[in-house]
Write a protein that holds these residues in place. Structure first.
Motif, PDB file in Angstrom:
ATOM      1  N   PHE A 161       0.837  -1.192   0.000  1.00 29.99           N
ATOM      2  CA  PHE A 161       0.000   0.000   0.000  1.00 29.99           C
ATOM      3  C   PHE A 161       0.875   1.245   0.000  1.00 29.99           C
ATOM      4  O   PHE A 161       1.908   1.295   0.668  1.00 29.99           O
ATOM      5  N   ASP A 162       0.422   2.272  -0.727  1.00 30.89           N
ATOM      6  CA  ASP A 162       1.075   3.586  -0.717  1.00 30.89           C
ATOM      7  C   ASP A 162      -0.019   4.627  -0.468  1.00 30.89           C
ATOM      8  O   ASP A 162      -0.567   5.224  -1.399  1.00 30.89           O
ATOM      9  N   CYS A 163      -0.305   4.822   0.814  1.00 28.75           N
ATOM     10  CA  CYS A 163      -1.434   5.674   1.204  1.00 28.75           C
ATOM     11  C   CYS A 163      -0.983   6.905   1.987  1.00 28.75           C
ATOM     12  O   CYS A 163      -1.799   7.590   2.603  1.00 28.75           O
ATOM     13  N   GLY A 164       0.301   7.182   2.009  1.00 28.89           N
ATOM     14  CA  GLY A 164       0.830   8.254   2.828  1.00 28.89           C
ATOM     15  C   GLY A 164       1.424   7.709   4.109  1.00 28.89           C
ATOM     16  O   GLY A 164       1.456   6.498   4.340  1.00 28.89           O
ATOM     17  N   GLY A 194       0.079  -4.546   4.737  1.00 27.04           N
ATOM     18  CA  GLY A 194      -0.427  -3.230   5.091  1.00 27.04           C
ATOM     19  C   GLY A 194       0.598  -2.299   5.685  1.00 27.04           C
ATOM     20  O   GLY A 194       0.288  -1.135   5.971  1.00 27.04           O
ATOM     21  N   GLY A 195       1.813  -2.782   5.912  1.00 27.33           N
ATOM     22  CA  GLY A 195       2.864  -1.925   6.431  1.00 27.33           C
ATOM     23  C   GLY A 195       2.603  -1.372   7.814  1.00 27.33           C
ATOM     24  O   GLY A 195       3.265  -0.421   8.244  1.00 27.33           O
ATOM     25  N   GLY A 196       1.647  -1.935   8.541  1.00 29.64           N
ATOM     26  CA  GLY A 196       1.316  -1.466   9.876  1.00 29.64           C
ATOM     27  C   GLY A 196       0.473  -0.203   9.897  1.00 29.64           C
ATOM     28  O   GLY A 196       0.232   0.363  10.968  1.00 29.64           O
ATOM     29  N   LEU A 197      -0.023   0.235   8.738  1.00 28.52           N
ATOM     30  CA  LEU A 197      -0.773   1.495   8.659  1.00 28.52           C
ATOM     31  C   LEU A 197      -2.196   1.325   8.136  1.00 28.52           C
ATOM     32  O   LEU A 197      -2.975   2.284   8.178  1.00 28.52           O
ATOM     33  N   VAL A 198      -2.545   0.151   7.638  1.00 31.42           N
ATOM     34  CA  VAL A 198      -3.806  -0.028   6.912  1.00 31.42           C
ATOM     35  C   VAL A 198      -4.788  -0.883   7.714  1.00 31.42           C
ATOM     36  O   VAL A 198      -4.450  -1.962   8.196  1.00 31.42           O
ATOM     37  N   LEU A 214      -1.536  -5.866   8.906  1.00 27.12           N
ATOM     38  CA  LEU A 214      -2.851  -5.306   8.609  1.00 27.12           C
ATOM     39  C   LEU A 214      -3.740  -5.374   9.846  1.00 27.12           C
ATOM     40  O   LEU A 214      -3.558  -6.238  10.707  1.00 27.12           O
ATOM     41  N   THR A 215      -4.717  -4.479   9.922  1.00 32.77           N
ATOM     42  CA  THR A 215      -5.787  -4.589  10.905  1.00 32.77           C
ATOM     43  C   THR A 215      -7.078  -4.941  10.182  1.00 32.77           C
ATOM     44  O   THR A 215      -7.424  -4.323   9.164  1.00 32.77           O
ATOM     45  N   PHE A 216      -7.778  -5.948  10.705  1.00 31.17           N
ATOM     46  CA  PHE A 216      -9.080  -6.361  10.180  1.00 31.17           C
ATOM     47  C   PHE A 216     -10.128  -6.026  11.237  1.00 31.17           C
ATOM     48  O   PHE A 216     -10.111  -6.599  12.336  1.00 31.17           O
ATOM     49  N   ALA A 217     -11.023  -5.115  10.910  1.00 33.45           N
ATOM     50  CA  ALA A 217     -11.993  -4.633  11.897  1.00 33.45           C
ATOM     51  C   ALA A 217     -13.417  -4.781  11.381  1.00 33.45           C
ATOM     52  O   ALA A 217     -13.706  -4.560  10.195  1.00 33.45           O
TER      53      ALA A 217
END
Length: 229
Positions: free
Chosen positions: A66-69, A94-98, A127-130
């Motif tokens: 992911f490249d989301c900032g 998710g790089g720990g951010l998504v 990744l976080t799955f919520a």
């Protein structure tokens, strides 16, 4: 002399007690490198990281980043991110951010292969799955309804450094399991360094595993509920 050897008797009665496990174990798997992957979700801004962009990346499979900032971002998921078929490994990093958020309305991610197959392998990392959600519709009590965050039928699953929170499966049903993760079939399920919190389902509030080996290492499972009778 008719006496007894009390020391010998005491030694014979002692049961060897194994030492406690280490505070952390050597992980059997490690993060898959994705920094050089050209399969990218987003173009550097939160707004570019959409569900549609993620679906396009998943269709291509391979290693996805992911490249989301530089700030954490949440991507609402409106219907299951579904991977079908027997080929094409996937790494979703998710790089720990998504955060992928099911909004309390849908399963988030599903791998649908075939029960006896070991491939493809799906890896979810950092990744976080919520708020994934599944119901008994259309088949009450079906195992297909488990795994509100991640569902795997066939293939293999690796989960590394992920967080699962608020994922909810059906309240009832035999073998309807895994509010967060449900794996069915001959492939392996390996979960490392992950946190499961506030997930629930009929059988196995956080994790369900049927007919395959489960390896759970250096992970936390708390505040979960198995709601079935």
């Amino acid at each position: 002399d008719g006496g007894t050897d009390t020391d010998a008797d005491a030694d014979a009665d002692v049961t060897d007690v194994p030492p406690p496990p280490p505070a952390s174990c050597t992980p059997p798997i490690s993060l898959v490198a994705t920094s050089d992957s050209t399969n990218v979700v987003g173009t550097g801004t939160p707004e570019s990281c959409t569900e549609a962009a993620l679906r396009t990346a998943l269709e291509a499979r391979g290693r996805i980043r992911f490249d989301c900032g530089s700030a954490p971002v949440t991507i609402p998921i409106t219907s299951e991110l579904r991977l079908d078929g027997y080929t094409g490994d996937v790494v979703l990093d998710g790089g720990g951010l998504v955060t992928l958020d099911g909004g309390g309305a849908t399963r988030i991610l599903g791998l649908h292969s075939s029960f006896e197959r070991l491939e493809p392998r799906m890896t979810a990392e950092r990744l976080t799955f919520a708020n994934g959600h599944t119901t008994d519709v259309p088949h009450t009590g079906s195992t297909d309804n488990g795994g509100a965050a991640i569902y795997r039928l066939g293939g293999s699953l690796d989960v590394i450094d992920c967080v699962f929170t608020g994922n909810v499966g059906p309240e009832n049903g035999q073998d309807v399991a895994g509010g967060a993760v449900y794996s069915i079939g001959d492939g392996t399920t390996t979960i490392v360094g992950s946190v499961f919190r506030d997930n629930r389902c009929s059988s196995g509030g956080a994790i369900g595993n049927l007919h395959n080996p489960l390896v759970l290492v250096n992970s936390i499972v708390e505040s979960t509920a198995a709601t079935g009778p």
